[in-house]
Design a protein around this motif. Structure first.
Motif, short mmCIF file in Angstrom:
data_model
loop_
_atom_site.label_atom_id
_atom_site.label_comp_id
_atom_site.label_asym_id
_atom_site.label_seq_id
_atom_site.Cartn_x
_atom_site.Cartn_y
_atom_site.Cartn_z
N UNK A 188 18.63 19.08 -26.57
CA UNK A 188 17.42 18.72 -25.82
C UNK A 188 17.70 18.69 -24.32
N UNK A 189 16.72 19.14 -23.56
CA UNK A 189 16.84 19.12 -22.11
C UNK A 189 17.92 20.04 -21.58
N UNK A 190 18.26 21.06 -22.37
CA UNK A 190 19.36 21.95 -22.01
C UNK A 190 18.84 23.34 -21.64
N UNK A 191 19.68 24.09 -20.97
CA UNK A 191 19.36 25.46 -20.58
C UNK A 191 20.04 26.43 -21.54
N UNK A 216 26.43 9.01 -23.02
CA UNK A 216 27.07 8.70 -21.74
C UNK A 216 27.85 9.89 -21.19
N UNK A 217 28.35 10.75 -22.10
CA UNK A 217 29.03 11.96 -21.66
C UNK A 217 28.01 12.99 -21.18
N UNK A 218 26.89 13.10 -21.90
CA UNK A 218 25.84 14.04 -21.48
C UNK A 218 25.32 13.69 -20.09
N UNK A 219 25.22 12.40 -19.81
CA UNK A 219 24.70 11.96 -18.51
C UNK A 219 25.66 12.31 -17.37
N UNK A 224 23.50 20.79 -18.98
CA UNK A 224 23.44 20.79 -20.44
C UNK A 224 23.10 22.21 -20.88
N UNK A 225 23.76 22.69 -21.92
CA UNK A 225 23.54 24.06 -22.37
C UNK A 225 23.38 24.11 -23.89
N UNK A 226 22.63 25.12 -24.35
CA UNK A 226 22.49 25.31 -25.79
C UNK A 226 22.57 26.80 -26.12
N UNK A 227 22.89 27.08 -27.38
CA UNK A 227 22.96 28.46 -27.87
C UNK A 227 21.60 28.81 -28.50
#
Length: 254
Positions: A188-191, A216-219, A224-227
């Motif tokens: 979510x919220x990823x490119x 907390x790591x995502x923040x 943020x990336x996705x496949x």
């Protein structure tokens, strides 16, 4: 050559305990099995405390030149010591690595957040090695890298690059200090990974098989990336996803 005849031998009992994380951490030792892993260990200066061979095993000539003094055991004792269904006739007790890792400008790193399946972690390490990474950091909740199934899955790649345990937040901060961008796998919220531009230096964070990377790591991520999925699957196995991302980040250079 030294010989052990009894299954009740104290060394046999001690070595068998090395299949537990507690004992490995206590003694700073672990077991590898089979000629391929042992040769990889030898070729990369891993310290071998003991070599154990089955009485019918023909030790390679170049091993003899290393002046190793193996323990010889029966097929039955080798079966007791082995963690596989079909023992390969040779084991080694190795000392844990003292390799250090330091983030450097221009480097490529993989940070692993809570991957619990040994096969997944071993495949991730092997893939990171193939992708030419400079090091791997194993965060909280990640399976022990010296687990026998992890070791087999790495196919020797554990000996090729630094793999260390650490606090991922500290390592992300170190990446920032060296201007190494941090990409975190997310849904979510990823490119889309296809649209991401990489400078060729990066730190990629992948997460737990079920829950993914901790919030907390995502923040702490730079991005943020996705496949992107072209079929109906909702997600990919973490080891497969890590491989795709590592190669895409290197391919999509500015």
């Amino acid at each position: 050559m030294k010989r052990i005849e009894s299954e009740q031998n104290a060394s046999i009992k001690q070595w068998k305990k090395l299949y537990t994380r507690k004992e490995r951490d206590k003694l700073g030792q672990y077991i590898i099995e089979g000629p391929h892993l042992i040769e990889e260990a030898m070729n990369h200066n891993v310290q071998i405390a003991h070599l154990i061979i089955e009485e019918s095993y023909q030790m390679p000539h170049d091993w003899e030149q290393l002046r190793l003094d193996p323990w010889v055991v029966s097929k039955k004792i080798m079966g007791i010591l082995s963690d596989t269904e079909h023992p390969q006739g040779v084991l080694a007790i190795c000392r844990m690595s003292s390799k250090e890792l330091q983030v450097k400008a221009g480097g490529k790193y993989l940070l692993v957040d809570g991957v619990q399946d040994p096969g997944n972690l071993g495949t991730i390490i092997r893939t990171a090695d193939a992708a030419g990474l400079d090091g791997i950091v194993l965060g909280e909740g990640t399976v022990d890298v010296y687990n026998s199934k992890v070791l087999r899955s790495t196919q020797g790649s554990l000996f090729h690059l630094p793999v260390v345990k650490g606090n991922l937040q500290d390592w992300i901060a170190a990446c920032r200090q060296e201007q190494v961008p941090v990409f975190v796998s997310a849904l979510k919220g990823a490119e889309s990974l296809h649209d991401v531009q990489s400078s060729g230096t990066f730190a990629l964070v992948v997460g737990n098989e079920g829950s993914g990377v901790r919030m907390e790591i995502m923040e702490s991520a730079d991005q943020l990336v996705y496949i992107p999925m072209f079929g109906n699957a909702e997600s990919l196995n973490v080891a497969v996803a890590a491989g795709i991302m590592l190669y895409e980040l290197q391919k999509n250079r500015k």
